[in-house]
Design an enzyme around this catalytic site. Structure first.
Site, PDB file in Angstrom:
ATOM      1  N   LYS A  85     -72.684  85.362 -75.091  1.00 53.87           N
ATOM      2  CA  LYS A  85     -71.347  84.790 -75.232  1.00 53.87           C
ATOM      3  C   LYS A  85     -70.320  85.729 -74.602  1.00 53.87           C
ATOM      4  O   LYS A  85     -70.223  86.897 -74.983  1.00 53.87           O
ATOM      5  CB  LYS A  85     -71.027  84.558 -76.715  1.00 53.87           C
ATOM      6  CG  LYS A  85     -72.063  83.685 -77.427  1.00 53.87           C
ATOM      7  CD  LYS A  85     -71.849  83.617 -78.931  1.00 53.87           C
ATOM      8  CE  LYS A  85     -70.704  82.728 -79.309  1.00 53.87           C
ATOM      9  NZ  LYS A  85     -70.679  82.445 -80.773  1.00 53.87           N
ATOM     10  N   PRO A 127     -76.760  74.578 -73.995  1.00 51.99           N
ATOM     11  CA  PRO A 127     -76.499  73.177 -74.345  1.00 51.99           C
ATOM     12  C   PRO A 127     -75.390  73.071 -75.391  1.00 51.99           C
ATOM     13  O   PRO A 127     -75.181  73.978 -76.195  1.00 51.99           O
ATOM     14  CB  PRO A 127     -77.842  72.703 -74.915  1.00 51.99           C
ATOM     15  CG  PRO A 127     -78.856  73.681 -74.425  1.00 51.99           C
ATOM     16  CD  PRO A 127     -78.141  74.981 -74.283  1.00 51.99           C
ATOM     17  N   GLY A 128     -74.711  71.937 -75.396  1.00 52.78           N
ATOM     18  CA  GLY A 128     -73.648  71.705 -76.370  1.00 52.78           C
ATOM     19  C   GLY A 128     -72.310  71.510 -75.692  1.00 52.78           C
ATOM     20  O   GLY A 128     -72.186  71.594 -74.464  1.00 52.78           O
ATOM     21  N   GLY A 139     -67.200  75.513 -74.955  1.00 51.64           N
ATOM     22  CA  GLY A 139     -66.171  76.097 -75.806  1.00 51.64           C
ATOM     23  C   GLY A 139     -64.861  76.325 -75.079  1.00 51.64           C
ATOM     24  O   GLY A 139     -64.821  76.435 -73.850  1.00 51.64           O
ATOM     25  N   MET A 140     -63.779  76.411 -75.848  1.00 52.68           N
ATOM     26  CA  MET A 140     -62.452  76.655 -75.283  1.00 52.68           C
ATOM     27  C   MET A 140     -62.143  78.139 -75.169  1.00 52.68           C
ATOM     28  O   MET A 140     -61.207  78.531 -74.483  1.00 52.68           O
ATOM     29  CB  MET A 140     -61.390  75.964 -76.141  1.00 52.68           C
ATOM     30  CG  MET A 140     -61.448  74.446 -76.071  1.00 52.68           C
ATOM     31  SD  MET A 140     -60.114  73.653 -76.999  1.00 52.68           S
ATOM     32  CE  MET A 140     -60.880  73.557 -78.617  1.00 52.68           C
ATOM     33  N   ASP A 170     -75.099  86.825 -87.334  1.00 49.85           N
ATOM     34  CA  ASP A 170     -74.772  88.179 -86.906  1.00 49.85           C
ATOM     35  C   ASP A 170     -74.847  88.242 -85.380  1.00 49.85           C
ATOM     36  O   ASP A 170     -75.565  87.466 -84.741  1.00 49.85           O
ATOM     37  CB  ASP A 170     -75.747  89.178 -87.528  1.00 49.85           C
ATOM     38  CG  ASP A 170     -75.210  90.594 -87.518  1.00 49.85           C
ATOM     39  OD1 ASP A 170     -74.053  90.786 -87.099  1.00 49.85           O
ATOM     40  OD2 ASP A 170     -75.938  91.503 -87.935  1.00 49.85           O
TER      41      ASP A 170
END
Length: 574
Positions: free
Chosen positions: A332, A312-313, A316-317, A367
């Site tokens: 990620k 969610p959110g 990102g680029m 972290d």
């Protein structure tokens, strides 16, 4: 390969781990001297050195093994025999769990993170569960209030190995007693006692006394951060006695403690919300923490029927972020191509993440654990996420039929994106979140970190309500930034022009511009102006830069200012 070589290789790996862990203990044992000498730059350097030790010694062992085998290739049966011999060396070995992780690291370095199977690696431990729950030696000492709590605390403090003078030991003891009385009540306190770890926990500019407050109704944490005055005298800054407070002290956004790994099992009782991975991470055994984190992921995956989805959110680029809906981590992946405004390389992004790993995170940067050739079952991936992965990160994905392999990714603690949090809260919660955000910016800056992109979407909110930064692709040192005031317009028309009327060079930052996106929401703007208006002034940032260049290391507190004894009881005289 000649027979018998397998045992030599197994022994070489274990000896290499012994050498690495010996250096780990050597660096850790210097923490008291660094604290007593107030050599804060040496504290920071020791933390970086201890992080680098592991990879350095893995590299040394890999070179030894290549010499032993004359660079010849090894078959699967040979590798299995090496692991069997290594396993036989572990039943009487005191640090078996970390030694297994070291074996994994050597294997991954030798074989470029490929063929990572349970047969070849210690994906799960070879040792029985009871060994993980066995504390090898007395790690703590009990103190009973036979002659009252003042006498008990005097004995506790007098037992400490610190050789500096105390500013006012009696005052600090009375502060602690007052806090404990307010927390437990007089009768409960009289029936309680302390168990105190034999080792102090060193981090940043503090030495932490860590103990257990054993009461009639259960066991509570007992944490005392010991600081120094400018004159080098010791004082106790506060007393923390809740599991939430202890969890923040040992949080995933903080630097690693300088303390010994044997304490992990002892700590578990006062940190019930922490996983094994998080406990090892807190004390600086980050590579074994990675092993435990992967085990926790596999156990969760076995017991759930969920599929990975995009996190969610706001998308990102630079990073594609996905998660399992019920899991407390995010995954990620660096995209193949970035948005046009992101003028950087994937190597730059990885360097930023490594910077965060090595730097003092001051409780404000999450972290991460880094993985290569991470295997996912296709059945665990939602169709929408699979499409997105192939669209945004195809160069990093290998299709194995029923599985895909992601060449490189990070795993990080999952948080609620701050922009989503701010949409959902109001009143005091909104005020607390804005205060936390501003404090996060200040503490990062004081630690010589400039976030670069300060949008709310790049920060998350932890389960304890703390605001933590987690988007690192534009991160840099404060001392690399040129903070400028916007020059006055030459003509009235300048303010209406589409282009600025002043020159802008790489590294220039104009804090006045922060106001445009941080205060745009009418619910947030007034709160920000009230609490953090100085963040919009270039001279505030330049003053911080000057302190950093002068060598000043700021104090970092793992608790709110109002919890400090000097704030709570500062006017009391004893």
């Amino acid at each position: 390969m000649p027979r018998g070589l397998e045992l030599l290789i197994a022994q070489t790996i274990l000896q290499g781990f012994d050498a690495q862990y010996g250096r780990f203990l050597e660096v850790t044992s210097g923490a008291q001297q660094r604290f007593e000498q107030a050599d804060w730059h040496a504290v920071q350097l020791a933390m970086k050195n201890r992080i680098h030790l592991y990879d350095h010694h893995v590299g040394l062992v890999v070179e030894q093994l290549r010499c032993i085998t004359n660079g010849q290739s090894t078959d699967a049966a040979f590798l299995l025999r090496v692991k069997e011999h290594y396993t036989r060396l572990l039943p009487d070995y005191p640090r078996f769990e970390i030694a297994e992780s070291f074996f994994n690291s050597v294997y991954c370095r030798l074989f470029d993170h490929r063929s990572l199977t349970p047969e070849r690696l210690f994906i799960f431990s070879s040792q029985p569960e009871r060994r993980f729950r066995t504390i090898p030696r007395p790690l703590a000492k009990d103190f009973h209030p036979d002659h009252g709590w003042e006498s008990l605390l005097m004995r506790v403090i007098s037992d400490l190995p610190l050789r500096l003078r105390w500013q006012n030991k009696s005052r600090d003891i009375h502060y602690i007693i007052r806090h404990l009385t307010e927390t437990l009540g007089t009768d409960n306190l009289a029936e309680s006692h302390l168990q105190v770890a034999n080792e102090l926990f060193y981090r940043n500019k503090a030495a932490w006394l860590v103990g257990k407050l054993i009461t009639p109704s259960g066991t509570l944490p007992f944490l005392l951060p010991i600081h120094q005055t400018d004159d080098g005298e010791l004082f106790i800054d506060t007393c923390l006695t809740t599991t939430a407070e202890a969890s923040i002290v040992f949080g995933f956004a903080r630097s690693y403690f300088m303390v010994y790994a044997a304490l992990v099992e002892w700590l578990r009782e006062i940190l019930p919300g922490k996983t094994t991975a998080e406990l090892y991470m807190a004390i600086g055994c980050q590579k074994h923490a990675k092993t435990e984190s992967y085990r926790e992921y596999l156990v969760y995956l076995q017991g759930c029927n969920e599929q990975f989805i995009e996190a969610p959110g706001i998308r990102g680029m630079v990073m594609l972020v996905f998660t399992l809906p019920g899991f407390d981590r995010v995954f990620k992946v660096i995209k193949d191509k970035f948005a046009p405004q992101k003028e950087m390389s994937a190597a730059h992004v990885r360097a930023c993440y490594q910077l965060v790993k090595e730097h003092d995170r001051v409780g404000r940067m999450a972290d991460t654990q880094e993985f290569e050739n991470f295997v996912l079952e296709k059945r665990h991936i939602s169709p929408a996420l699979m499409e997105l992965l192939l669209q945004e990160a195809a160069e990093k994905i290998t299709d194995l039929g029923e599985q895909i392999v992601i060449r490189h990714l990070y795993i990080e603690r999952r948080m609620v994106p701050l922009n989503i949090w701010l949409e959902q809260v109001e009143g005091q919660q909104l005020r607390d979140a804005i205060e936390e955000y501003g404090n996060a910016i200040r503490q990062l800056a004081a630690a010589n970190i400039f976030p670069g992109d300060m949008l709310f979407k790049n920060f998350g909110v932890t389960r304890h309500g703390r605001v933590v930064f987690y988007d690192y692709d534009e991160i840099c040192y404060m001392t690399e930034v040129n903070f400028r005031d916007i020059p006055p317009p030459r003509y009235p028309e300048d303010e209406l022009a589409s282009e600025p009327w002043y020159s802008v060079s790489p590294g220039d930052v104009f804090p006045e511009e922060f106001r445009h996106w941080l205060c745009a929401d009418p619910r947030i703007g007034p709160l920000f102006e009230e609490m953090h208006a100085d963040l919009f002034r270039a001279d505030y940032w330049r003053a911080l830069q000057n302190r950093i260049r002068e060598g000043h290391v700021e104090d970092v507190y793992a608790y709110r200012r109002r919890q400090r004894f000097s704030v709570r009881y500062g006017e009391m005289l004893f």
